[in-house]
Design a protein around this motif. Structure first.
Motif, PDB file in Angstrom:
ATOM      1  N   LEU A 192       0.404  -2.983  -4.373  1.00 45.27           N
ATOM      2  CA  LEU A 192      -0.826  -3.372  -3.765  1.00 45.27           C
ATOM      3  C   LEU A 192      -0.823  -4.616  -2.492  1.00 45.27           C
ATOM      4  O   LEU A 192      -1.793  -4.672  -1.680  1.00 45.27           O
ATOM      5  N   ALA A 193       0.077  -5.329  -2.596  1.00 49.55           N
ATOM      6  CA  ALA A 193       0.242  -6.625  -1.858  1.00 49.55           C
ATOM      7  C   ALA A 193       1.599  -7.285  -2.031  1.00 49.55           C
ATOM      8  O   ALA A 193       2.108  -6.867  -3.015  1.00 49.55           O
ATOM      9  N   ASN A 232       0.884  -1.135   0.044  1.00 48.28           N
ATOM     10  CA  ASN A 232      -0.159  -0.079   0.069  1.00 48.28           C
ATOM     11  C   ASN A 232       0.874   1.093   0.179  1.00 48.28           C
ATOM     12  O   ASN A 232       0.605   2.275   0.590  1.00 48.28           O
ATOM     13  N   VAL A 281     -12.317   5.829   5.045  1.00 52.57           N
ATOM     14  CA  VAL A 281     -10.839   5.940   5.497  1.00 52.57           C
ATOM     15  C   VAL A 281     -10.690   7.334   5.716  1.00 52.57           C
ATOM     16  O   VAL A 281     -10.909   8.247   4.951  1.00 52.57           O
ATOM     17  N   ILE A 329      -1.639   4.630  -0.040  1.00 54.35           N
ATOM     18  CA  ILE A 329      -2.559   3.586  -0.884  1.00 54.35           C
ATOM     19  C   ILE A 329      -3.825   3.098   0.057  1.00 54.35           C
ATOM     20  O   ILE A 329      -3.267   2.754   1.075  1.00 54.35           O
ATOM     21  N   ALA A 330      -4.914   3.279  -0.134  1.00 51.65           N
ATOM     22  CA  ALA A 330      -6.019   2.691   0.554  1.00 51.65           C
ATOM     23  C   ALA A 330      -6.837   1.705  -0.595  1.00 51.65           C
ATOM     24  O   ALA A 330      -7.246   2.390  -1.452  1.00 51.65           O
ATOM     25  N   GLN A 331      -6.927   0.412  -0.405  1.00 54.90           N
ATOM     26  CA  GLN A 331      -7.940  -0.244  -1.031  1.00 54.90           C
ATOM     27  C   GLN A 331      -8.995  -0.477  -0.196  1.00 54.90           C
ATOM     28  O   GLN A 331      -8.907  -1.199   0.735  1.00 54.90           O
ATOM     29  N   THR A 332     -10.214   0.276  -0.604  1.00 59.41           N
ATOM     30  CA  THR A 332     -11.220   0.439   0.301  1.00 59.41           C
ATOM     31  C   THR A 332     -12.429   0.533  -0.414  1.00 59.41           C
ATOM     32  O   THR A 332     -12.610   0.071  -1.690  1.00 59.41           O
TER      33      THR A 332
END
Lengths: 90, 238
Positions: B97-98, B83, B159, B171-174
């Motif tokens: 991202l991961a 992130n 967030v 980065i926010a994956q939300t």
């Protein structure tokens, strides 16, 4: 809104997650009886106390493990599945 | 003005853009909304609050247990924390991202071709454990920028995206407006902004939701020229 700590993404609203049920060992496909498979697919311990569950963070399609107290519904700990199952080989 | 339908690649929301008065031009072989009829003032609109569609521009993802090592071997910088997004030498942005996935956003000014070079390299010499993700087809890409961008996002997302909690590169994956999105904070010179990526099937809905959310802060759709203008006045990532 209840907050769950995702090991990859940090704290997020619980609405971003889906529970995948208890972590249970899959029976040996070559040796399992119908009763074994039935219990694996449909049976639940449903005990009061600390359980280990699969949880899924929907926006990232990320599965991880949470330990939850079924009496208080408190999430005690979350961690990547690799802590139990090891790293998936390439 | 270019006609979007005359290009093989156009935005998922080109009809919505045209309805807002967009004027299109060709960029990287695709029809892109360059402005909305007010090219002289859109830079100021973006400084306050503007939404730009970047969907036709190059971007690509890589996934698999060997993906990050493969990218590092091709001199992609950063990728050391989940992130986190890092600016590349050519102005592209690389987002981890991961531990097994990364996203590359091409340079918005049109210089460089990192996405194309990486795609060509993997096609020519496939790497076990590294797989291409067709983000240019599967994900919409908008940019929400301006001094009220974080406040606008606060109406749609749980967030905290304010700069002190979510600085450039975060980065926010939300979930945003009930859609799964990737939110990447960047700076366009002095202007804070968010790259927003989500499922292309929801692009028209997402565009409408964001335009609606901007009305409370007097935000407007802006064209790519305004974003390029902002980048030209600073060294922010593109």
């Amino acid at each position: 809104m209840k907050i769950l700590h995702c090991p990859l993404n940090g704290p997020r609203n619980i609405s971003e997650f889906v529970c995948g049920g208890e972590v249970v060992e899959m029976p040996d496909p070559g040796a399992a009886t119908d009763a074994d498979w039935s219990d694996y697919v449909f049976g639940h311990e449903n005990a009061r106390g600390t359980v280990r569950e699969w949880w899924f963070h929907v926006p990232t399609a990320y599965w991880f493990i949470a330990e939850r107290d079924t009496g208080t519904d408190e999430i005690l700990r979350t961690y990547p599945a690799s802590e139990i199952f090891g790293r998936v080989p390439p | 003005m270019a006609e979007p339908a005359s290009y093989a690649r156009r935005s998922f929301v080109y009809r919505e853009l045209a309805a807002c008065g967009a004027r299109f031009g060709g960029v990287a072989g695709a029809a892109v909304a360059l402005d909305f009829g007010e090219p002289g003032t859109e830079r100021q609109s973006l400084a306050r609050l503007g939404l730009c569609d970047l969907s036709p521009l190059p971007r690509v993802g890589f996934k698999g247990p060997a993906a990050l090592d493969w990218l590092r071997a091709r001199r992609v910088l950063g990728l050391d924390r989940d992130n986190r997004a890092d600016m590349q030498r050519g102005g592209a942005l690389a987002a981890r991202l991961a531990p097994t996935e990364a996203l590359i956003l091409g340079n918005l000014t049109g210089r460089g071709n990192l996405c194309g070079r990486l795609e060509t390299a993997l096609d020519a010499d496939p790497e076990p454990g590294c797989y291409k993700v067709l983000r240019r087809d599967g994900s919409f890409h908008f940019l929400l920028g301006g001094m009220h961008a974080a406040e606008t996002m606060a109406t749609l997302c749980g967030v905290d995206l304010r700069a002190r909690a979510f600085p450039a590169g975060s980065i926010a994956q939300t979930s945003v407006a009930r859609m799964s999105m990737i939110v990447i904070a960047v700076s366009l010179g002095e202007i804070p902004a968010f790259h927003l990526l989500g499922d292309s099937a929801s692009a028209a809905y997402a565009w409408g939701v964001l335009v609606d959310a901007m009305t409370g802060f007097d935000g407007k759709p802006v064209g790519l020229d305004a974003v390029r203008d902002a980048l030209g006045n600073g060294a922010g990532p593109g």
